[in-house]
Motif scaffolding. Structure first.
Motif, PDB file in Angstrom:
ATOM      1  N   LEU A  87       4.413  15.138   0.450  1.00 27.37           N
ATOM      2  CA  LEU A  87       3.717  16.335  -0.008  1.00 27.37           C
ATOM      3  C   LEU A  87       4.714  17.486  -0.074  1.00 27.37           C
ATOM      4  O   LEU A  87       5.484  17.703   0.864  1.00 27.37           O
ATOM      5  CB  LEU A  87       2.587  16.710   0.964  1.00 27.37           C
ATOM      6  CG  LEU A  87       1.545  15.630   1.266  1.00 27.37           C
ATOM      7  CD1 LEU A  87       0.510  16.170   2.251  1.00 27.37           C
ATOM      8  CD2 LEU A  87       0.868  15.143  -0.006  1.00 27.37           C
ATOM      9  N   THR A  88       4.708  18.201  -1.180  1.00 32.28           N
ATOM     10  CA  THR A  88       5.574  19.374  -1.333  1.00 32.28           C
ATOM     11  C   THR A  88       4.753  20.522  -1.894  1.00 32.28           C
ATOM     12  O   THR A  88       3.715  20.328  -2.514  1.00 32.28           O
ATOM     13  CB  THR A  88       6.772  19.091  -2.247  1.00 32.28           C
ATOM     14  OG1 THR A  88       6.298  18.591  -3.510  1.00 32.28           O
ATOM     15  CG2 THR A  88       7.702  18.060  -1.649  1.00 32.28           C
ATOM     16  N   MET A  89       5.267  21.739  -1.684  1.00 31.13           N
ATOM     17  CA  MET A  89       4.579  22.932  -2.176  1.00 31.13           C
ATOM     18  C   MET A  89       5.587  23.832  -2.859  1.00 31.13           C
ATOM     19  O   MET A  89       6.692  24.057  -2.351  1.00 31.13           O
ATOM     20  CB  MET A  89       3.895  23.672  -1.020  1.00 31.13           C
ATOM     21  CG  MET A  89       3.097  24.892  -1.446  1.00 31.13           C
ATOM     22  SD  MET A  89       2.024  25.504  -0.122  1.00 31.13           S
ATOM     23  CE  MET A  89       0.698  24.291  -0.180  1.00 31.13           C
ATOM     24  N   ASN A  90       5.209  24.321  -4.042  1.00 33.18           N
ATOM     25  CA  ASN A  90       6.079  25.220  -4.785  1.00 33.18           C
ATOM     26  C   ASN A  90       6.260  26.532  -4.035  1.00 33.18           C
ATOM     27  O   ASN A  90       5.378  26.967  -3.284  1.00 33.18           O
ATOM     28  CB  ASN A  90       5.500  25.500  -6.173  1.00 33.18           C
ATOM     29  CG  ASN A  90       5.506  24.267  -7.053  1.00 33.18           C
ATOM     30  OD1 ASN A  90       6.383  23.413  -6.934  1.00 33.18           O
ATOM     31  ND2 ASN A  90       4.527  24.154  -7.936  1.00 33.18           N
ATOM     32  N   ASP A  91       7.404  27.190  -4.261  1.00 33.47           N
ATOM     33  CA  ASP A  91       7.696  28.451  -3.588  1.00 33.47           C
ATOM     34  C   ASP A  91       6.654  29.502  -3.924  1.00 33.47           C
ATOM     35  O   ASP A  91       6.021  29.484  -4.992  1.00 33.47           O
ATOM     36  CB  ASP A  91       9.084  28.975  -3.996  1.00 33.47           C
ATOM     37  CG  ASP A  91      10.192  28.117  -3.411  1.00 33.47           C
ATOM     38  OD1 ASP A  91       9.934  27.448  -2.397  1.00 33.47           O
ATOM     39  OD2 ASP A  91      11.293  28.110  -3.978  1.00 33.47           O
ATOM     40  N   ILE A 136       0.874  -1.180   0.000  1.00 38.70           N
ATOM     41  CA  ILE A 136       0.000   0.000   0.000  1.00 38.70           C
ATOM     42  C   ILE A 136       0.905   1.222   0.000  1.00 38.70           C
ATOM     43  O   ILE A 136       1.736   1.386   0.895  1.00 38.70           O
ATOM     44  CB  ILE A 136      -0.918   0.030   1.224  1.00 38.70           C
ATOM     45  CG1 ILE A 136      -1.689  -1.283   1.360  1.00 38.70           C
ATOM     46  CG2 ILE A 136      -1.882   1.210   1.140  1.00 38.70           C
ATOM     47  CD1 ILE A 136      -2.439  -1.402   2.680  1.00 38.70           C
ATOM     48  N   LYS A 137       0.747   2.073  -1.016  1.00 38.12           N
ATOM     49  CA  LYS A 137       1.624   3.244  -1.160  1.00 38.12           C
ATOM     50  C   LYS A 137       0.792   4.520  -1.173  1.00 38.12           C
ATOM     51  O   LYS A 137      -0.080   4.703  -2.017  1.00 38.12           O
ATOM     52  CB  LYS A 137       2.412   3.141  -2.470  1.00 38.12           C
ATOM     53  CG  LYS A 137       3.225   4.390  -2.840  1.00 38.12           C
ATOM     54  CD  LYS A 137       4.422   4.566  -1.936  1.00 38.12           C
ATOM     55  CE  LYS A 137       5.390   5.631  -2.455  1.00 38.12           C
ATOM     56  NZ  LYS A 137       4.818   6.997  -2.466  1.00 38.12           N
ATOM     57  N   ALA A 138       1.040   5.395  -0.184  1.00 42.86           N
ATOM     58  CA  ALA A 138       0.375   6.697  -0.183  1.00 42.86           C
ATOM     59  C   ALA A 138       0.900   7.526  -1.351  1.00 42.86           C
ATOM     60  O   ALA A 138       2.095   7.503  -1.665  1.00 42.86           O
ATOM     61  CB  ALA A 138       0.636   7.418   1.136  1.00 42.86           C
ATOM     62  N   LYS A 139       0.008   8.252  -1.995  1.00 41.32           N
ATOM     63  CA  LYS A 139       0.407   9.031  -3.169  1.00 41.32           C
ATOM     64  C   LYS A 139       1.239  10.250  -2.770  1.00 41.32           C
ATOM     65  O   LYS A 139       1.063  10.831  -1.701  1.00 41.32           O
ATOM     66  CB  LYS A 139      -0.824   9.484  -3.959  1.00 41.32           C
ATOM     67  CG  LYS A 139      -1.437   8.389  -4.826  1.00 41.32           C
ATOM     68  CD  LYS A 139      -2.549   8.948  -5.678  1.00 41.32           C
ATOM     69  CE  LYS A 139      -3.066   7.893  -6.649  1.00 41.32           C
ATOM     70  NZ  LYS A 139      -2.075   7.539  -7.681  1.00 41.32           N
ATOM     71  N   ASP A 140       2.153  10.635  -3.679  1.00 42.85           N
ATOM     72  CA  ASP A 140       2.875  11.895  -3.568  1.00 42.85           C
ATOM     73  C   ASP A 140       2.039  12.993  -4.223  1.00 42.85           C
ATOM     74  O   ASP A 140       1.185  12.725  -5.071  1.00 42.85           O
ATOM     75  CB  ASP A 140       4.227  11.805  -4.283  1.00 42.85           C
ATOM     76  CG  ASP A 140       5.127  10.722  -3.698  1.00 42.85           C
ATOM     77  OD1 ASP A 140       5.038  10.468  -2.484  1.00 42.85           O
ATOM     78  OD2 ASP A 140       5.910  10.138  -4.469  1.00 42.85           O
ATOM     79  N   GLN A 156       7.368  24.324   4.895  1.00 43.03           N
ATOM     80  CA  GLN A 156       7.155  23.010   5.513  1.00 43.03           C
ATOM     81  C   GLN A 156       7.757  21.867   4.695  1.00 43.03           C
ATOM     82  O   GLN A 156       7.787  20.733   5.168  1.00 43.03           O
ATOM     83  CB  GLN A 156       5.650  22.754   5.693  1.00 43.03           C
ATOM     84  CG  GLN A 156       4.939  23.719   6.613  1.00 43.03           C
ATOM     85  CD  GLN A 156       3.445  23.454   6.618  1.00 43.03           C
ATOM     86  OE1 GLN A 156       2.697  24.006   5.827  1.00 43.03           O
ATOM     87  NE2 GLN A 156       3.005  22.584   7.513  1.00 43.03           N
ATOM     88  N   ASN A 157       8.198  22.121   3.481  1.00 40.68           N
ATOM     89  CA  ASN A 157       8.699  21.061   2.592  1.00 40.68           C
ATOM     90  C   ASN A 157       9.826  20.256   3.229  1.00 40.68           C
ATOM     91  O   ASN A 157      10.718  20.817   3.851  1.00 40.68           O
ATOM     92  CB  ASN A 157       9.227  21.669   1.281  1.00 40.68           C
ATOM     93  CG  ASN A 157       8.115  22.131   0.367  1.00 40.68           C
ATOM     94  OD1 ASN A 157       7.012  21.625   0.415  1.00 40.68           O
ATOM     95  ND2 ASN A 157       8.403  23.107  -0.470  1.00 40.68           N
ATOM     96  N   PRO A 158       9.799  18.915   3.023  1.00 35.72           N
ATOM     97  CA  PRO A 158       8.654  18.117   2.558  1.00 35.72           C
ATOM     98  C   PRO A 158       7.837  17.638   3.753  1.00 35.72           C
ATOM     99  O   PRO A 158       8.353  17.522   4.860  1.00 35.72           O
ATOM    100  CB  PRO A 158       9.329  16.951   1.860  1.00 35.72           C
ATOM    101  CG  PRO A 158      10.577  16.737   2.679  1.00 35.72           C
ATOM    102  CD  PRO A 158      11.024  18.114   3.143  1.00 35.72           C
ATOM    103  N   VAL A 159       6.565  17.330   3.527  1.00 35.28           N
ATOM    104  CA  VAL A 159       5.689  16.765   4.561  1.00 35.28           C
ATOM    105  C   VAL A 159       5.425  15.304   4.209  1.00 35.28           C
ATOM    106  O   VAL A 159       5.145  14.980   3.051  1.00 35.28           O
ATOM    107  CB  VAL A 159       4.363  17.541   4.648  1.00 35.28           C
ATOM    108  CG1 VAL A 159       3.364  16.801   5.540  1.00 35.28           C
ATOM    109  CG2 VAL A 159       4.597  18.946   5.179  1.00 35.28           C
TER     110      VAL A 159
END
Length: 198
Positions: free
Chosen positions: A161-165, A89-93, A132-135
Motif C-alpha cells: 500500500l502506498t499513498m501519494n504525497d 494467493i496474492k494480496a492486491k497492491d 508511512q510509505n510503503p505499508v
C-alpha cells in the motif's frame, strides 16, 4: 500380472491407469492377455500403495479360446499417486491519494484454484499518511470453504500500500488597511443609495 502405476497432479478429476502388464514370466506365443486395473484416485489423500488392483476377470486367450487355466497367475496392484497442485494467493497492491483518512485494500488474487473449490482470505494493511510509505498488505490467514486443502501446495504473497504525497496549494494574502476599507464601504453604500433612488 501387475497393474499400472502412474502419477498425476490434482486437477479435480478422477484418474485411473487401467493397463496391466506381465511383470514376471511370459505368455506362450499366440496367447493374448485380457486384463484391466480398476483403481481410481482424485485427491492427494487417495494416494496409497497398491490402490490400483488388477480386476479378477482377467483372461488369457489363444485364437479366441480361454487358456487361462494353463497359467499359474499372481496379481500385483499398481499405485496411483496424486500430487498437490500449486496455488498462489496474492494480496492486491493499492495506491491512494492523501485525504487524512486511513485506507486499506482487503482484496486478493488466487491462481491455481480448481473449479468448484473455494477459499476465504484475510488481508490486513492500513495507510493514513505518505510518511508511512510503503505499508505491507499482509495475508494473515486463509481457509478453504470448499475442497480439500491437502490437494494444494499454497504460497502466499503480500501486497503493498502506498499513498501519494500531500498536494501543495499556493495561498496569496492581500493586506488592506482600515482607511481603504472605510473608503470602499462608503462607495458601496452610496452606489446602493443611487440604485434605490433610480
Amino acid at each position: 500380472l501387475t497393474g499400472a502405476s502412474d502419477t498425476f497432479t490434482f486437477d479435480g478429476a478422477s484418474h485411473s491407469a487401467p493397463a496391466v502388464s506381465v511383470s514376471d514370466g511370459r505368455l506362450i506365443s499366440g496367447d493374448v492377455l485380457r486384463a484391466r486395473a480398476i483403481g481410481a484416485a482424485r485427491n492427494v489423500l487417495d494416494t496409497a500403495e497398491g490402490n490400483n488392483p488388477v480386476a479378477g476377470d482377467y483372461r488369457i486367450l489363444h485364437e479366441g479360446e480361454d487358456v487361462t487355466a494353463n497359467y499359474m497367475i499372481k496379481t500385483q496392484a499398481g499405485t496411483l499417486t496424486i500430487l498437490p497442485r500449486d496455488l498462489t494467493i496474492k494480496a492486491k497492491d493499492a495506491i491512494f491519494g492523501y485525504d487524512g483518512t486511513a485506507h486499506s485494500e482487503p482484496n486478493y488474487d488466487v491462481d491455481g484454484l480448481v473449479e468448484g473449490d473455494a477459499l476465504e482470505v484475510i488481508v490486513q494493511g492500513s495507510i493514513r499518511h505518505p510518511d508511512q510509505n510503503p505499508v505491507t498488505n499482509v495475508i494473515t490467514g486463509y481457509r478453504f470453504t470448499a475442497g480439500d486443502e491437502n490437494n494444494y501446495s499454497v504460497t502466499t504473497e503480500n501486497g503493498t500500500l502506498t499513498m501519494n504525497d500531500v498536494p501543495v496549494h499556493s495561498l496569496t494574502i492581500h493586506y488592506v488597511d482600515e482607511e481603504e476599507t472605510k473608503v470602499n464601504d462608503d462607495f458601496v453604500g452610496a452606489y446602493a443609495e443611487d440604485i434605490r433612488n433610480a
